[in-house]
Design an enzyme around this catalytic site. Structure first.
Site, short mmCIF file in Angstrom:
data_model
loop_
_atom_site.label_atom_id
_atom_site.label_comp_id
_atom_site.label_asym_id
_atom_site.label_seq_id
_atom_site.Cartn_x
_atom_site.Cartn_y
_atom_site.Cartn_z
N SER A 1 -44.55 19.99 -16.16
CA SER A 1 -45.51 19.84 -17.25
C SER A 1 -46.14 21.17 -17.63
O SER A 1 -46.84 21.27 -18.63
CB SER A 1 -46.62 18.89 -16.81
N GLY A 2 -45.91 22.17 -16.80
CA GLY A 2 -46.60 23.45 -17.03
C GLY A 2 -47.83 23.55 -16.15
O GLY A 2 -48.41 24.60 -15.99
N GLY A 3 -48.23 22.43 -15.56
CA GLY A 3 -49.38 22.43 -14.66
C GLY A 3 -48.96 22.87 -13.26
O GLY A 3 -47.76 22.96 -12.97
N GLU B 1 -67.76 13.23 4.20
CA GLU B 1 -66.54 13.75 3.53
C GLU B 1 -66.80 14.18 2.10
O GLU B 1 -65.97 14.89 1.50
CB GLU B 1 -65.43 12.68 3.56
N SER C 1 -46.70 20.10 -10.76
CA SER C 1 -45.25 19.97 -10.93
C SER C 1 -44.57 21.32 -10.66
O SER C 1 -43.44 21.36 -10.17
CB SER C 1 -44.90 19.43 -12.32
N SER C 2 -45.26 22.43 -10.94
CA SER C 2 -44.66 23.74 -10.67
C SER C 2 -44.43 23.92 -9.17
O SER C 2 -43.36 24.33 -8.73
CB SER C 2 -45.57 24.87 -11.15
N CYS D 1 -70.33 4.76 6.94
CA CYS D 1 -70.76 3.72 5.98
C CYS D 1 -70.39 2.32 6.49
O CYS D 1 -71.00 1.86 7.45
CB CYS D 1 -70.17 4.03 4.60
N TYR D 2 -69.38 1.68 5.94
CA TYR D 2 -69.00 0.36 6.44
C TYR D 2 -68.63 0.45 7.93
O TYR D 2 -68.96 -0.43 8.73
CB TYR D 2 -67.81 -0.20 5.63
#
Ligand code: XMP
Length: 509
Positions: free
Chosen positions: A223-225, A171, A228-229, A81-82
């Protein structure tokens, strides 16, 4: 270790290029245009250079550039691109400002068979475009390889000097043969050797964590996600019981988050603390409707809670499971715009007394999942869907109050339950309910009802940067809709969100 250098001209997808190269097991380093020339002189492990996209025009006064001397190096170069426009411009070609832009999926026609960059690719393919300026003339030594309806020179090559340009974005997953183009560049043109593996990534993170944290105690927010686990598991490998894992029950969590965290983490070699802060969060969010305000309030409360625990435990480091897509959308990478302040990144106060350490900061979600598999984490952790830090608060439009949270929680649980019965579940990124703060008329049990609508949002994505709404069969949607209106008393209407990202984000706030 062989490496591909990526020069960052500020494009939203620059980091994604690095990630794609990692996908073919070659290491990359991202560098600013100012530092690039010196880098290539001093680092023998660099086997090729990619120039990223960027939002500027090569003719703009302060547009980022590279010196002419940079191109005198003997390394293969690929401009995107650029980067494609910059190469053409630097070598005396011509770039014009296009009359209209070219955005989204576009047909590319390869007019010259090229034994290198476009090797083994069909003459007609779909590519993803995102630009206004176009290359209209090339200097001697360069040949045009392909065009689109809008871009007369959509790919070029200088075979002798091994310099290439593509106007489109290989990409982005929407570019059909993007990975093949990267493979051609990295292996056929640069002759780089594979050495980047998941196990290396795991060892590097554990080693880095040992060095960064040393003998100190560190806190990590769970967080349970999955992010972080995984961060917690890696950190516990690095510093074991010096890691204090804190799970804050904000009252904005999914049905089973707290029980999940307790079950999975209490047997791990780390100190687990579960904090009930429901009242605090609801009090702070009372009367707040603005999405960014909600995110900032939630972020600040988290920080206050963590700071208090850190003080008590005499810990100086706060570990977070932030991944790359969180950072780019929070406007924390060079030149990126703030889309939303992910609470764990954009929301941190300037005077935070804790040192923040983000071991997963360079990774994308699917890489985190791969890491989780390599770590042999429990299956339940691997199959859990992503969940945003601010929790259900960003799935309730308008004020967040416990009754509304309960509606979204219950509706989301129904959506999950129904999808888990199908083969679709494994293919999904997220599925959840959003509550709209309006009411509409319905008829339930022969009587008029005037209740909330719930939006069902089900998405497929590879890396969170882009996403498509899932094409769920109507029978399953109908089952979900019927169950929600039957079981969630306050809802009488269910709608399905058929918007991709972009233009919408996945979460509604
Ligand atoms: P969006 O809505 O930005 O979401 O398209 C992309 C992915 O990021 C998650 N998300 C967050 N994750 N803290 C997080 O850890 C946050 O503040 C946050 N906001 C959004 C979102 O759930 C989706 O998977």
């Amino acid at each position: 270790m062989d490496k591909i250098l990526i020069v960052d001209f500020g494009g939203q997808y620059c980091h994604l290029i690095a990630r794609r190269i990692r996908d073919v097991q070659v290491w990359t380093e991202i560098i600013s245009p100012e530092a690039a020339a010196q880098k290539i002189q001093n680092d023998d492990s660099i086997k090729g250079v990619i120039l990223s996209g960027g939002a500027r025009s090569v003719y703009e006064k302060n547009a980022p550039k590279l010196s002419r001397a940079f191109f005198d190096c003997s390394l293969p170069i690929l401009g995107i691109c650029y980067g494609h426009q910059l190469i053409a411009h630097m070598f005396g070609g011509k770039v014009n400002s296009g009359k209209a832009g070219e955005y989204g999926i576009t047909d590319l026609f390869v007019q010259k068979s090229d034994p290198l960059l476009l090797h083994s690719l069909p003459a007609h393919q779909k590519v993803w475009m995102n630009h206004r300026d176009i290359v209209v003339r090339l200097s001697a030594g360069f040949v045009s390889l392909a065009h689109t309806a809008h871009s007369p020179i959509a790919a070029f090559a200088n075979p002798d000097r091994k310099i290439f340009g593509v106007q489109f974005h290989p990409e982005v997953t929407h570019t059909q043969y993007g990975m093949q183009i990267f493979k051609n560049f990295v292996f056929q043109i640069c002759h780089a050797k594979k050495s980047w593996t998941t196990s290396r990534m795991k060892d590097d993170i554990v080693q880095e964590a040992k060095e960064v944290i040393g003998d100190r105690k560190a806190l990590i927010g769970l967080s349970g996600g999955i992010d972080s686990s995984v961060a917690a598991v890696l950190l516990s490998k690095a510093i074991s019981n010096k890691l204090i894992a804190v799970y804050v029950d904000t009252g904005l969590m999914r049905v089973d988050d707290t029980a999940y965290v307790r079950k999975v983490f209490q047997t791990m070699p780390l100190a687990l603390r579960i904090i009930d802060a429901k009242k605090q969060f609801f009090r702070a969010l009372k009367g707040v409707e603005d999405p960014e305000k909600k995110r900032k309030i939630i972020g600040k409360l988290f920080v206050d809670i963590f700071s208090a625990i850190a003080k008590k435990e005499k810990s100086q480091v706060l570990v977070q499971g932030t991944i790359y897509s969180d950072r780019i959308e929070s406007g924390l990478t060079a030149h990126s715009a703030t889309i939303k302040s992910h609470h764990n990144v954009g929301g941190l106060p300037k005077n935070l007394k804790l040192e923040v350490y983000e071991p997963l900061r360079e990774l994308y979600k699917d890489e985190v999942r791969t890491l989780a598999r390599a770590l042999k984490l429990p299956k339940v952790m691997l199959t859990r869907q992503v969940f945003p830090g601010p929790g259900l608060a960003v799935r309730i439009i308008g004020e967040v109050v416990p009754t509304r949270v309960q509606i979204v929680r219950q509706a989301s649980a129904i959506i999950e339950e129904e999808l888990k019965k199908t083969l679709l579940w494994k293919k999904l990124w997220m599925s959840f309910a959003v509550l709209l703060p309006i009411r509409s008329v319905g008829i339930q049990g022969d009587a008029r009802s005037y209740k909330y609508p719930v939006v069902v949002r089900i998405l497929e994505s590879k890396d969170a940067m882009t996403a498509n709404f899932a094409k769920i069969p109507f029978e399953i949607l109908e089952k979900i809709s019927t169950r929600i209106t039957n079981e969630v008393r306050e809802v009488n209407r269910v709608v399905y969100d058929i918007t991709n990202k972009p233009p919408a984000t996945m979460e509604w706030e």
